[in-house]
Scaffold this active site. Structure first.
Site, PDB file in Angstrom:
ATOM      1  N   THR A  86      96.449 128.605  12.362  1.00 44.35           N
ATOM      2  CA  THR A  86      97.698 129.335  12.657  1.00 44.35           C
ATOM      3  C   THR A  86      98.596 129.184  11.432  1.00 44.35           C
ATOM      4  O   THR A  86      99.594 128.472  11.476  1.00 44.35           O
ATOM      5  CB  THR A  86      98.410 128.765  13.911  1.00 44.35           C
ATOM      6  OG1 THR A  86      98.556 127.344  13.739  1.00 44.35           O
ATOM      7  CG2 THR A  86      97.657 129.050  15.174  1.00 44.35           C
ATOM      8  N   THR A 121      97.932 124.450  17.173  1.00 42.31           N
ATOM      9  CA  THR A 121      99.370 124.338  17.419  1.00 42.31           C
ATOM     10  C   THR A 121      99.956 125.739  17.432  1.00 42.31           C
ATOM     11  O   THR A 121      99.927 126.436  16.422  1.00 42.31           O
ATOM     12  CB  THR A 121     100.026 123.491  16.315  1.00 42.31           C
ATOM     13  OG1 THR A 121      99.392 122.227  16.333  1.00 42.31           O
ATOM     14  CG2 THR A 121     101.510 123.330  16.537  1.00 42.31           C
ATOM     15  N   PHE A 150      97.131 115.718  18.954  1.00 37.13           N
ATOM     16  CA  PHE A 150      98.109 114.866  18.264  1.00 37.13           C
ATOM     17  C   PHE A 150      97.393 113.998  17.224  1.00 37.13           C
ATOM     18  O   PHE A 150      97.671 112.816  17.083  1.00 37.13           O
ATOM     19  CB  PHE A 150      98.863 113.995  19.277  1.00 37.13           C
ATOM     20  CG  PHE A 150      99.624 114.791  20.295  1.00 37.13           C
ATOM     21  CD1 PHE A 150     100.865 115.324  19.986  1.00 37.13           C
ATOM     22  CD2 PHE A 150      99.088 115.037  21.550  1.00 37.13           C
ATOM     23  CE1 PHE A 150     101.566 116.088  20.928  1.00 37.13           C
ATOM     24  CE2 PHE A 150      99.780 115.797  22.496  1.00 37.13           C
ATOM     25  CZ  PHE A 150     101.033 116.321  22.179  1.00 37.13           C
ATOM     26  N   GLU A 153      95.704 112.870  10.339  1.00 37.62           N
ATOM     27  CA  GLU A 153      94.628 112.843   9.348  1.00 37.62           C
ATOM     28  C   GLU A 153      94.424 111.387   8.927  1.00 37.62           C
ATOM     29  O   GLU A 153      95.376 110.631   8.779  1.00 37.62           O
ATOM     30  CB  GLU A 153      95.009 113.691   8.138  1.00 37.62           C
ATOM     31  CG  GLU A 153      95.020 115.162   8.474  1.00 37.62           C
ATOM     32  CD  GLU A 153      95.237 116.045   7.260  1.00 37.62           C
ATOM     33  OE1 GLU A 153      94.886 115.643   6.140  1.00 37.62           O
ATOM     34  OE2 GLU A 153      95.760 117.143   7.445  1.00 37.62           O
ATOM     35  N   LEU A 251     109.573 104.921  10.129  1.00 37.43           N
ATOM     36  CA  LEU A 251     110.890 104.677   9.531  1.00 37.43           C
ATOM     37  C   LEU A 251     110.763 104.418   8.035  1.00 37.43           C
ATOM     38  O   LEU A 251     111.699 103.952   7.419  1.00 37.43           O
ATOM     39  CB  LEU A 251     111.536 103.449  10.183  1.00 37.43           C
ATOM     40  CG  LEU A 251     112.147 103.602  11.579  1.00 37.43           C
ATOM     41  CD1 LEU A 251     112.849 102.319  11.983  1.00 37.43           C
ATOM     42  CD2 LEU A 251     113.134 104.768  11.629  1.00 37.43           C
ATOM     43  N   CYS A 261     100.715 119.674   8.913  1.00 39.87           N
ATOM     44  CA  CYS A 261     101.376 119.822  10.218  1.00 39.87           C
ATOM     45  C   CYS A 261     102.901 119.815  10.160  1.00 39.87           C
ATOM     46  O   CYS A 261     103.535 120.800  10.536  1.00 39.87           O
ATOM     47  CB  CYS A 261     100.921 118.707  11.147  1.00 39.87           C
ATOM     48  SG  CYS A 261      99.244 118.940  11.711  1.00 39.87           S
ATOM     49  N   ARG A 329      97.841 119.586   0.878  1.00 40.59           N
ATOM     50  CA  ARG A 329      98.772 120.618   1.333  1.00 40.59           C
ATOM     51  C   ARG A 329     100.189 120.050   1.437  1.00 40.59           C
ATOM     52  O   ARG A 329     100.387 119.001   2.048  1.00 40.59           O
ATOM     53  CB  ARG A 329      98.318 121.187   2.681  1.00 40.59           C
ATOM     54  CG  ARG A 329      97.153 122.155   2.511  1.00 40.59           C
ATOM     55  CD  ARG A 329      96.649 122.640   3.819  1.00 40.59           C
ATOM     56  NE  ARG A 329      95.857 121.628   4.504  1.00 40.59           N
ATOM     57  CZ  ARG A 329      95.285 121.810   5.683  1.00 40.59           C
ATOM     58  NH1 ARG A 329      95.430 122.942   6.316  1.00 40.59           N
ATOM     59  NH2 ARG A 329      94.568 120.861   6.238  1.00 40.59           N
TER      60      ARG A 329
HETATM   61  C1  UDX Z   1     100.944 114.452  11.987  1.00 40.69           C
HETATM   62  C2  UDX Z   1     101.186 113.814  13.379  1.00 40.69           C
HETATM   63  O1  UDX Z   1     101.340 112.408  13.224  1.00 40.69           O
HETATM   64  C3  UDX Z   1     100.043 114.145  14.319  1.00 40.69           C
HETATM   65  O2  UDX Z   1     100.327 113.627  15.604  1.00 40.69           O
HETATM   66  C4  UDX Z   1      99.915 115.667  14.377  1.00 40.69           C
HETATM   67  O3  UDX Z   1      98.895 116.062  15.230  1.00 40.69           O
HETATM   68  C5  UDX Z   1      99.678 116.229  12.989  1.00 40.69           C
HETATM   69  O4  UDX Z   1     100.738 115.842  12.137  1.00 40.69           O
HETATM   70  P1  UDX Z   1      99.529 113.879   9.815  1.00 40.69           P
HETATM   71  O5  UDX Z   1     100.149 115.102   9.198  1.00 40.69           O
HETATM   72  O6  UDX Z   1      98.069 113.682   9.661  1.00 40.69           O
HETATM   73  O7  UDX Z   1      99.815 113.852  11.397  1.00 40.69           O
HETATM   74  O8  UDX Z   1     100.226 112.632   9.139  1.00 40.69           O
HETATM   75  P2  UDX Z   1     101.246 111.461   9.522  1.00 40.69           P
HETATM   76  O9  UDX Z   1     100.549 110.160   9.365  1.00 40.69           O
HETATM   77  O10 UDX Z   1     101.932 111.708  10.791  1.00 40.69           O
HETATM   78  O11 UDX Z   1     102.271 111.592   8.310  1.00 40.69           O
HETATM   79  C6  UDX Z   1     102.987 112.811   8.064  1.00 40.69           C
HETATM   80  C7  UDX Z   1     103.845 112.713   6.827  1.00 40.69           C
HETATM   81  O12 UDX Z   1     104.945 111.848   7.034  1.00 40.69           O
HETATM   82  C8  UDX Z   1     103.134 112.174   5.581  1.00 40.69           C
HETATM   83  O13 UDX Z   1     103.528 112.956   4.477  1.00 40.69           O
HETATM   84  C9  UDX Z   1     103.651 110.766   5.444  1.00 40.69           C
HETATM   85  O14 UDX Z   1     103.642 110.304   4.114  1.00 40.69           O
HETATM   86  C10 UDX Z   1     105.056 110.908   5.981  1.00 40.69           C
HETATM   87  N1  UDX Z   1     105.631 109.673   6.526  1.00 40.69           N
HETATM   88  C11 UDX Z   1     105.117 109.130   7.671  1.00 40.69           C
HETATM   89  C12 UDX Z   1     106.713 109.079   5.897  1.00 40.69           C
HETATM   90  O15 UDX Z   1     107.202 109.558   4.861  1.00 40.69           O
HETATM   91  N2  UDX Z   1     107.249 107.952   6.458  1.00 40.69           N
HETATM   92  C13 UDX Z   1     106.778 107.389   7.592  1.00 40.69           C
HETATM   93  O16 UDX Z   1     107.345 106.362   8.036  1.00 40.69           O
HETATM   94  C14 UDX Z   1     105.662 107.997   8.209  1.00 40.69           C
END
Ligand code: UDX
Length: 436
Positions: A86, A121, A150, A153, A251, A261, A329
């Protein structure tokens, strides 16, 4: 149970493999013939920890198969998962053409009752649209269910096998009962299967991701403010996180969220708000702050090394948007690379998994190193963009020897400020004291 998964991207592949792992008979459908052949030869098309073992095991056991034929897929599974892309439209909304295109064909090809599950999604109201597209073409009974994923990656297999909750949006008892039976083995721990209406299920996914993106963004702003007033964001973070209403996770300040995502989902929910006459002001702020945060290290580089970086070579550790993935991405590293190239710098980059993806995108705009230490040799500074474990405890002596000057710009706060002082580095991080 017999299950069909349409779309073998990240979500489809993990869903299909994990459902096979609990004994289901899974057939995955994809229009990409070469990809299907590769998968039939047990080649996993994506990098995801632990997926390869499960993938091979279930193919060998005959529980995981692949085809290019949607017709075969519809004949196989009682439950048909739609795990289709999507992508973001130009205006930020989610492009539903793949989902609705397949829905139309499903309507035409279905010969007996099927449960069609939206796993992608999708914006609120999509289950309704899918239902009407199928109904226009169908001659048999069917139900459409919304079942958002949910998966993170890097942890997708674990997240699928041990979910904290499963959300099922369904207004049909028959479909709900089938979905509950399918997911029961995954919630033996007592975690809930939440049954709700389709729209609430669709919104749960967007609301969860947008909330997490907002949580990170809030911390990034606190970190930026810490720098202005001389506070330490690490201390503030722990001080806040010990309040169980806030919680310790998500945090961590840094150079912004990326990936497939969060950026897409926050924008899609914002757009969905607009379409429904609602202005999500908080999401507007999240989008803008995160865009800026991706290049938060650049002013620090410029202040220290100068506005014109011609003649300077800078090393970059970490290119993927987060550790344990080769996904680039919306990776902050790409924005940093662009900004540094525009200022005339030469760049030497290294990532444990994402090098091929970056090569395909950037070609010879940057130099590629085979190891983290090769990347820093004869460079004027090191920038850290991703918190891969191997970067956490480097050999600092080697770092000092390889770098022309011991300067580190750390976008993920990997090292203790006091340690860096002791080790003799000039050290810049996010929301903490500069070591000069
Ligand atoms: C996310 C959601 O967690 C998941 O439930 C959903 O289905 C898809 O999107 P993902 O994109 O794989 O998963 O990564 P995630 O571990 O959640 O991190 C997302 C982004 O946030 C990353 O760029 C990460 O570096 C950043 N992040 C995460 C922070 O900058 N600080 C944090 O404390 C946590």
């Amino acid at each position: 149970m017999k299950i069909t998964v349409v779309g073998t991207g990240y979500v489809g592949l993990v869903t299909g493999t994990c459902l096979a792992e609990t004994g289901n008979d899974v057939l995955c459908v994809d229009i990409d013939k070469r990809k299907v052949e590769r998968m039939q030869n047990k080649e996993v098309p994506i990098y995801e920890p632990h997926l390869d073992i499960l993938f091979e095991r279930n193919i060998n056991a005959g529980r995981l198969k692949f085809t290019t034929s949607l017709e075969e897929g519809l004949a196989h599974g009682k439950i048909i998962f739609l795990a289709l892309p999507t992508p973001e439209d130009e205006d930020g909304s989610a492009d539903l053409s793949y989902v609705l295109g397949v829905a139309e064909n499903i309507g035409k090809l279905m010969t007996e009752y099927r449960v069609i599950v939206d796993k992608s999604t999708v914006p609120v109201g999509t289950a309704e649209k899918v239902t009407s597209v199928i109904a226009e073409n169908a001659t048999v009974d069917f139900d459409v269910v919304s079942n958002p994923e949910f998966l993170r990656e890097g942890f997708a297999v674990d997240d699928f096998m041990k979910p904290e909750r499963i959300v099922i949006g369904s207004s049909s008892e028959r479909a709900t009962e089938l979905m509950q039976r399918l997911y029961k083995p995954f919630v033996r721990s007592g975690n809930p299967i939440l049954i709700m209406d389709e729209k609430s299920a669709e919104l749960t996914k967007y609301a969860s991701n947008s909330f997490l993106a907002a949580k990170i963004t809030f911390m990034n702003e606190i970190a930026n403010f810490c720098e202005k007033v001389g506070a330490d964001v690490d201390k503030v973070r722990i001080g806040m996180g010990t309040d169980s209403r806030i919680g310790k996770r998500f945090l961590f300040p840094g150079i912004g969220y990326g990936g497939s995502c969060f950026p897409k989902d926050v924008k899609a929910l914002y757009k969905s708000g607009k379409d429904n006459n609602y202005n999500f002001q908080i999401l507007d702020a999240v989008i803008n702050v995160n865009d800026k945060q991706k290049t938060a290290l650049i002013p620090k580089v410029v202040n220290h090394l100068g506005e014109d970086l011609t003649g300077k070579t800078i090393a970059i550790w970490g290119l993927s948007f987060k550790p344990e993935t080769d996904d680039i991405r919306e990776a902050p590293s790409l924005y940093i690379i662009d900004a540094l190239l525009a200022k005339g710098a030469k760049l030497k980059v290294f990532d444990p998994e994402a090098m091929d993806n970056v090569k395909a995108k950037l070609g010879d705009k940057v130099e590629y190193a085979d190891s983290m230490y090769e990347a820093i040799s004869n460079t004027d500074a090191l920038i850290i963009c991703t918190e891969w474990s191997i970067f956490r405890t480097p050999n600092f002596k080697k770092l000092r020897e390889h770098l022309n000057q011991p300067i580190i710009f750390d976008g993920r706060n990997l090292y203790d400020v006091a340690d860096m002082e002791k080790e003799g580095f000039t050290y810049f991080s996010i929301g903490r004291k500069e070591v000069l």
